[in-house]
Design an enzyme around this catalytic site. Structure first.
Site, PDB file in Angstrom:
ATOM      1  N   HIS A   1       3.788  -1.972   3.060  1.00 42.59           N
ATOM      2  CA  HIS A   1       3.741  -0.630   2.459  1.00 42.59           C
ATOM      3  C   HIS A   1       4.987  -0.373   1.619  1.00 42.59           C
ATOM      4  CE1 HIS A   1       0.907  -0.252   5.840  1.00 42.59           C
ATOM      5  NE2 HIS A   1       0.296   0.643   5.102  1.00 42.59           N
TER       6      HIS A   1
ATOM      7  N   ASP B   1       0.792  -1.233   0.000  1.00 42.59           N
ATOM      8  CA  ASP B   1       0.000   0.000   0.000  1.00 42.59           C
ATOM      9  C   ASP B   1       0.827   1.286   0.000  1.00 42.59           C
ATOM     10  OD1 ASP B   1      -1.982  -1.888   0.407  1.00 42.59           O
ATOM     11  OD2 ASP B   1      -2.959  -0.778   2.026  1.00 42.59           O
TER      12      ASP B   1
HETATM   13 ZN   LIG Z   1      -2.587   3.110   3.367  1.00 38.14          ZN
END
Ligand SMILES: [Zn+2]
Length: 200
Positions: free
Chosen positions: A165, A18
Protein backbone atom coordinates in the site's frame (compact mmCIF):
# COMPACT_ATOMS: atom_id res chain seq x y z
CA UNK A 1 -11.83 -14.46 -13.84
CA UNK A 2 -9.58 -12.80 -11.29
CA UNK A 3 -5.97 -12.52 -12.45
CA UNK A 4 -3.08 -13.66 -10.28
CA UNK A 5 -0.52 -14.95 -12.79
CA UNK A 6 2.39 -13.00 -14.25
CA UNK A 7 2.44 -12.16 -17.97
CA UNK A 8 6.06 -13.23 -18.13
CA UNK A 9 5.35 -16.62 -16.48
CA UNK A 10 8.22 -18.59 -14.96
CA UNK A 11 9.45 -17.12 -11.68
CA UNK A 12 8.31 -13.58 -12.48
CA UNK A 13 6.48 -11.67 -9.74
CA UNK A 14 3.98 -8.78 -9.89
CA UNK A 15 4.34 -5.83 -7.54
CA UNK A 16 0.97 -4.18 -6.83
CA UNK A 17 0.52 -1.04 -4.73
CA UNK A 18 -2.90 0.06 -3.47
CA UNK A 19 -4.90 2.95 -2.00
CA UNK A 20 -2.93 5.91 -3.35
CA UNK A 21 -1.76 8.02 -4.92
CA UNK A 22 -0.35 9.81 -1.89
CA UNK A 23 1.94 12.86 -2.12
CA UNK A 24 4.15 11.65 0.71
CA UNK A 25 4.56 7.95 -0.07
CA UNK A 26 3.96 7.42 -3.78
CA UNK A 27 7.04 9.43 -4.89
CA UNK A 28 9.25 7.46 -2.48
CA UNK A 29 7.98 4.18 -3.87
CA UNK A 30 8.42 5.39 -7.44
CA UNK A 31 12.06 6.24 -6.63
CA UNK A 32 12.72 2.76 -5.24
CA UNK A 33 11.02 1.05 -8.17
CA UNK A 34 13.03 3.14 -10.63
CA UNK A 35 16.27 2.45 -8.80
CA UNK A 36 15.67 -1.28 -9.26
CA UNK A 37 14.15 -1.05 -12.74
CA UNK A 38 10.88 -2.58 -11.54
CA UNK A 39 7.44 -1.86 -13.02
CA UNK A 40 4.37 -2.17 -10.81
CA UNK A 41 0.60 -1.85 -10.86
CA UNK A 42 -0.90 1.05 -8.89
CA UNK A 43 -4.48 0.46 -7.74
CA UNK A 44 -5.80 3.96 -7.18
CA UNK A 45 -8.78 5.35 -5.32
CA UNK A 46 -10.63 7.66 -7.73
CA UNK A 47 -10.81 10.83 -5.60
CA UNK A 48 -7.12 10.52 -4.66
CA UNK A 49 -6.20 10.28 -8.34
CA UNK A 50 -8.35 13.35 -9.04
CA UNK A 51 -6.66 15.21 -6.18
CA UNK A 52 -3.13 14.33 -7.35
CA UNK A 53 -3.07 14.16 -11.16
CA UNK A 54 0.66 14.96 -11.11
CA UNK A 55 1.29 11.68 -9.28
CA UNK A 56 -0.94 9.70 -11.63
CA UNK A 57 1.00 11.08 -14.60
CA UNK A 58 4.32 10.31 -12.92
CA UNK A 59 3.20 6.71 -12.36
CA UNK A 60 2.30 6.42 -16.05
CA UNK A 61 5.45 8.22 -17.24
CA UNK A 62 7.58 5.76 -15.26
CA UNK A 63 6.02 2.85 -17.14
CA UNK A 64 3.74 1.46 -14.44
CA UNK A 65 0.17 0.33 -15.05
CA UNK A 66 -3.06 1.71 -13.60
CA UNK A 67 -5.72 -0.17 -11.68
CA UNK A 68 -9.16 0.99 -10.54
CA UNK A 69 -9.68 0.68 -6.77
CA UNK A 70 -13.14 2.37 -6.69
CA UNK A 71 -14.38 5.70 -5.34
CA UNK A 72 -15.05 4.99 -1.67
CA UNK A 73 -12.90 1.93 -0.90
CA UNK A 74 -16.00 0.24 0.48
CA UNK A 75 -14.90 -3.24 1.59
CA UNK A 76 -18.56 -4.28 1.90
CA UNK A 77 -19.44 -3.36 -1.66
CA UNK A 78 -20.03 -7.04 -2.40
CA UNK A 79 -23.19 -6.68 -0.25
CA UNK A 80 -24.38 -3.56 -2.10
CA UNK A 81 -26.68 -3.17 -5.13
CA UNK A 82 -25.24 -3.70 -8.58
CA UNK A 83 -25.95 -0.06 -9.51
CA UNK A 84 -23.77 1.07 -6.60
CA UNK A 85 -20.97 -1.28 -7.59
CA UNK A 86 -21.14 -0.03 -11.17
CA UNK A 87 -20.98 3.62 -10.09
CA UNK A 88 -18.07 2.90 -7.73
CA UNK A 89 -16.10 1.17 -10.47
CA UNK A 90 -16.87 3.29 -13.53
CA UNK A 91 -16.71 6.71 -11.86
CA UNK A 92 -13.30 5.85 -10.38
CA UNK A 93 -12.06 4.64 -13.77
CA UNK A 94 -13.04 7.98 -15.31
CA UNK A 95 -11.37 9.97 -12.49
CA UNK A 96 -8.13 8.01 -12.85
CA UNK A 97 -8.10 8.24 -16.65
CA UNK A 98 -8.91 11.97 -16.60
CA UNK A 99 -6.00 12.46 -14.19
CA UNK A 100 -3.72 10.26 -16.29
CA UNK A 101 -4.27 12.35 -19.39
CA UNK A 102 -4.55 9.51 -21.89
CA UNK A 103 -3.39 6.27 -20.28
CA UNK A 104 -6.02 3.58 -19.79
CA UNK A 105 -6.84 1.79 -16.55
CA UNK A 106 -6.05 -1.86 -17.26
CA UNK A 107 -7.12 -3.65 -14.06
CA UNK A 108 -9.83 -3.51 -11.42
CA UNK A 109 -9.19 -4.55 -7.82
CA UNK A 110 -12.12 -4.66 -5.40
CA UNK A 111 -11.46 -3.02 -2.00
CA UNK A 112 -10.57 -5.76 0.47
CA UNK A 113 -11.03 -8.29 -2.33
CA UNK A 114 -14.83 -7.82 -2.17
CA UNK A 115 -15.41 -8.95 -5.75
CA UNK A 116 -18.78 -10.10 -7.01
CA UNK A 117 -19.72 -11.75 -10.31
CA UNK A 118 -21.36 -8.42 -11.27
CA UNK A 119 -18.32 -6.30 -10.39
CA UNK A 120 -16.04 -8.64 -12.34
CA UNK A 121 -18.34 -8.38 -15.36
CA UNK A 122 -18.67 -4.57 -15.07
CA UNK A 123 -14.88 -4.25 -14.91
CA UNK A 124 -14.29 -6.65 -17.79
CA UNK A 125 -16.86 -4.89 -19.99
CA UNK A 126 -14.99 -1.64 -19.32
CA UNK A 127 -11.72 -3.25 -20.44
CA UNK A 128 -10.29 -3.89 -16.98
CA UNK A 129 -9.05 -7.30 -15.83
CA UNK A 130 -10.11 -8.13 -12.26
CA UNK A 131 -6.90 -8.36 -10.24
CA UNK A 132 -6.34 -10.42 -7.11
CA UNK A 133 -3.25 -11.09 -5.04
CA UNK A 134 -1.33 -14.07 -3.67
CA UNK A 135 0.80 -12.43 -0.99
CA UNK A 136 -0.84 -9.92 1.36
CA UNK A 137 2.04 -8.20 3.15
CA UNK A 138 -0.45 -6.82 5.71
CA UNK A 139 1.60 -3.61 5.66
CA UNK A 140 -1.67 -1.82 6.33
CA UNK A 141 -1.62 -3.15 9.91
CA UNK A 142 1.84 -1.62 10.57
CA UNK A 143 3.47 -4.91 11.66
CA UNK A 144 7.00 -3.49 11.28
CA UNK A 145 9.34 -3.49 8.32
CA UNK A 146 10.87 -6.88 9.15
CA UNK A 147 7.45 -8.52 9.35
CA UNK A 148 6.45 -7.12 5.97
CA UNK A 149 9.68 -8.40 4.42
CA UNK A 150 9.28 -11.81 6.06
CA UNK A 151 5.70 -12.15 4.85
CA UNK A 152 6.94 -11.78 1.28
CA UNK A 153 9.72 -14.33 1.86
CA UNK A 154 7.42 -16.82 3.58
CA UNK A 155 4.34 -16.53 1.36
CA UNK A 156 5.74 -16.08 -2.13
CA UNK A 157 5.14 -19.77 -2.72
CA UNK A 158 1.41 -18.86 -2.76
CA UNK A 159 1.83 -17.16 -6.13
CA UNK A 160 3.42 -14.22 -7.91
CA UNK A 161 1.22 -11.22 -7.10
CA UNK A 162 2.33 -9.22 -4.04
CA UNK A 163 0.18 -6.56 -2.35
CA UNK A 164 1.60 -3.38 -0.80
CA UNK A 165 0.00 0.00 0.00
CA UNK A 166 1.11 3.57 -0.74
CA UNK A 167 -1.96 5.24 0.75
CA UNK A 168 -4.37 5.06 3.67
CA UNK A 169 -1.92 5.99 6.42
CA UNK A 170 1.74 6.08 7.40
CA UNK A 171 3.55 3.90 4.86
CA UNK A 172 7.13 4.38 6.13
CA UNK A 173 7.35 0.65 6.95
CA UNK A 174 6.23 -0.24 3.44
CA UNK A 175 8.81 2.07 1.89
CA UNK A 176 11.55 0.51 4.02
CA UNK A 177 10.30 -3.00 3.25
CA UNK A 178 10.18 -2.39 -0.50
CA UNK A 179 13.79 -1.22 -0.33
CA UNK A 180 14.74 -4.67 1.03
CA UNK A 181 12.27 -6.85 -0.84
CA UNK A 182 13.18 -5.81 -4.39
CA UNK A 183 16.91 -6.72 -4.12
CA UNK A 184 16.01 -9.91 -2.25
CA UNK A 185 13.65 -10.98 -5.03
CA UNK A 186 16.40 -10.39 -7.59
CA UNK A 187 18.89 -12.37 -5.52
CA UNK A 188 16.42 -15.25 -5.52
CA UNK A 189 16.33 -15.17 -9.30
CA UNK A 190 12.92 -13.57 -9.71
CA UNK A 191 12.14 -11.19 -12.52
CA UNK A 192 9.32 -8.65 -12.54
CA UNK A 193 6.22 -8.66 -14.67
CA UNK A 194 2.70 -7.34 -14.88
CA UNK A 195 -0.34 -9.47 -14.02
CA UNK A 196 -1.96 -11.19 -16.98
CA UNK A 197 -4.69 -9.20 -18.75
CA UNK A 198 -6.12 -11.94 -20.94
CA UNK A 199 -7.65 -15.26 -19.96
CA UNK A 200 -5.48 -18.35 -20.60
ZN1 LIG B 1 -7.28 -1.10 -0.80
Amino acid sequence: SIAHAAEAGGTAVNITIDDGPDPRWTPQMLDILKEHGVKAVFCMVGPEAKRHPDLVRKVVADGHRLCDHTISHDTTMDKKPVAYQKQQILDAKKMIEDAAGGAKVEYYRAPGGAFTPDSRRIAAEAGMRPLGWNVDTKDFELPGTAAIVNTVKNELSNGPTILFHDGGGDRAQTVAALRQVLPWLKEQGHTFSFPVRTAP
